[in-house]
Design an enzyme around this catalytic site. Sequence first.
Site, short mmCIF file in Angstrom:
data_model
loop_
_atom_site.label_atom_id
_atom_site.label_comp_id
_atom_site.label_asym_id
_atom_site.label_seq_id
_atom_site.Cartn_x
_atom_site.Cartn_y
_atom_site.Cartn_z
N LYS A 1 -0.36 -10.08 8.51
CA LYS A 1 0.00 -8.72 8.73
C LYS A 1 -1.31 -8.50 9.07
O LYS A 1 -2.30 -8.03 8.36
CB LYS A 1 0.64 -7.86 7.37
CG LYS A 1 0.59 -6.31 7.92
CD LYS A 1 0.99 -5.42 6.66
CE LYS A 1 0.75 -4.06 6.81
NZ LYS A 1 1.34 -3.34 5.76
N ARG B 1 -9.27 -0.47 4.71
CA ARG B 1 -8.89 0.13 3.15
C ARG B 1 -9.55 -1.09 2.07
O ARG B 1 -9.81 -0.58 0.96
CB ARG B 1 -7.35 -0.15 3.06
CG ARG B 1 -6.59 1.01 3.51
CD ARG B 1 -5.26 1.23 3.30
NE ARG B 1 -5.14 2.01 1.98
CZ ARG B 1 -4.37 2.99 1.89
NH1 ARG B 1 -3.73 3.60 2.73
NH2 ARG B 1 -4.44 3.81 0.61
N THR C 1 0.80 -1.11 -0.03
CA THR C 1 -0.03 -0.03 -0.12
C THR C 1 1.00 1.06 0.05
O THR C 1 0.56 2.13 -0.86
CB THR C 1 -1.08 0.00 1.37
OG1 THR C 1 -1.66 -1.13 1.29
CG2 THR C 1 -1.92 1.41 1.03
N THR C 2 1.79 1.26 1.02
CA THR C 2 2.77 2.48 1.13
C THR C 2 3.82 2.75 -0.28
O THR C 2 4.02 3.96 -0.73
CB THR C 2 3.76 2.21 2.15
OG1 THR C 2 2.86 1.82 3.25
CG2 THR C 2 4.34 3.67 2.50
N TYR D 1 -2.70 -10.29 4.50
CA TYR D 1 -2.70 -8.98 4.85
C TYR D 1 -4.08 -8.53 4.99
O TYR D 1 -4.91 -8.52 4.21
CB TYR D 1 -1.97 -7.89 3.98
CG TYR D 1 -1.92 -6.61 4.12
CD1 TYR D 1 -2.19 -6.17 5.16
CD2 TYR D 1 -1.84 -5.61 2.97
CE1 TYR D 1 -2.18 -4.68 5.71
CE2 TYR D 1 -1.57 -4.22 3.27
CZ TYR D 1 -2.02 -3.92 4.56
OH TYR D 1 -2.10 -2.61 4.70
N ILE E 1 4.97 -4.68 9.92
CA ILE E 1 5.38 -4.24 8.69
C ILE E 1 5.13 -2.61 8.98
O ILE E 1 3.72 -2.38 8.73
CB ILE E 1 4.69 -5.10 7.68
CG1 ILE E 1 5.22 -6.70 7.79
CG2 ILE E 1 4.64 -4.58 6.44
CD1 ILE E 1 4.42 -7.36 6.87
N TYR F 1 -12.90 -4.46 -2.61
CA TYR F 1 -14.37 -4.28 -3.42
C TYR F 1 -15.00 -5.60 -3.62
O TYR F 1 -16.31 -5.35 -3.40
CB TYR F 1 -13.74 -3.80 -4.90
CG TYR F 1 -14.94 -3.10 -5.64
CD1 TYR F 1 -15.66 -1.77 -5.08
CD2 TYR F 1 -15.62 -3.70 -6.57
CE1 TYR F 1 -16.79 -1.43 -5.80
CE2 TYR F 1 -16.86 -3.35 -7.24
CZ TYR F 1 -17.29 -2.12 -6.82
OH TYR F 1 -18.53 -1.67 -7.60
#
Length: 294
Positions: free
Chosen positions: A164, A140, A46-47, A135, A206, A109
Amino acid sequence: MAVFTGAGVAIVTPFKENGDVDYEKFAELVEFQIKNGTDAIIVCGTTGEASTLTHEEHLAVIKYCVDQTAGRVPVVAGTGSNCTQTAVYLSQEAEKSGADAVLLVTPYYNKATQDGLYRHFKTIADAIKIPAILYNVPGRTGCNLLPETVVRLCSEVENIVGVKEASGNISQVAKLMALAEGKVDLYSGNDDQIVPLLSLGGKGVISVLSNVAPKETHEICSKFFAGDVAGSCALQLKALDLYNALFCEVNPIPVKKALNLMGKGAGSLRMPLTDMEEANVPKLEKAMKEFGIL
């Protein structure tokens, strides 16, 4: 054996003014992390703005990270997707590039059922030989990976080794570890919850924070594992204001701004993300100065 223990950085992807990936700056960021004790590099998460990279860019950045790291610390490649076959493809290519493991986000989604999530992750893991870390970040993705499903996957699929956890729900994480029976490697996905998750048996974090404070993030973990829980907790609490500033807008907007303020040349963001609002910059600068990184 865990893929890594300690602090893994969810590293940003720097861009040039024209929007291209800036590999020269990326190499500098990798070296900055390794020099300051980071225990693993998580690339294209994501980052790292993986959602706005083309498949070609995505795989090129993974390959470059593996080559630049040169085996000094593990490289975990973000290869998740809301399309199972896309995640299979990215994971297979990451394995070919030499990644030590993959990080697989829950499908966003689609809102799959728990059985759908099980089949999704099993299909990806069965297509590769390297370890996979799940994850869970429902804030999100709109999708929550339940403890029972995590334990089932880690128990029944040989190379799914951990998760994570970024739900922010400590009670859910406690239930997970109560069910895990040592079969789940737990990593905190929230920098303000590293110590709580380590106390539940976590292997590390993380981290977004590690982009700007790799030494301190590593020390939160290393102090805890060395038995200095009070010292670990003190560092965790010291970082709280900085953490809050790094999440005053959606990640990775603030952390890229912070790196640029440090002279690290992270560049801009790709739309639909935009540069940090000017009103929030003084708050970030203040937190960075108080923490001692600016």
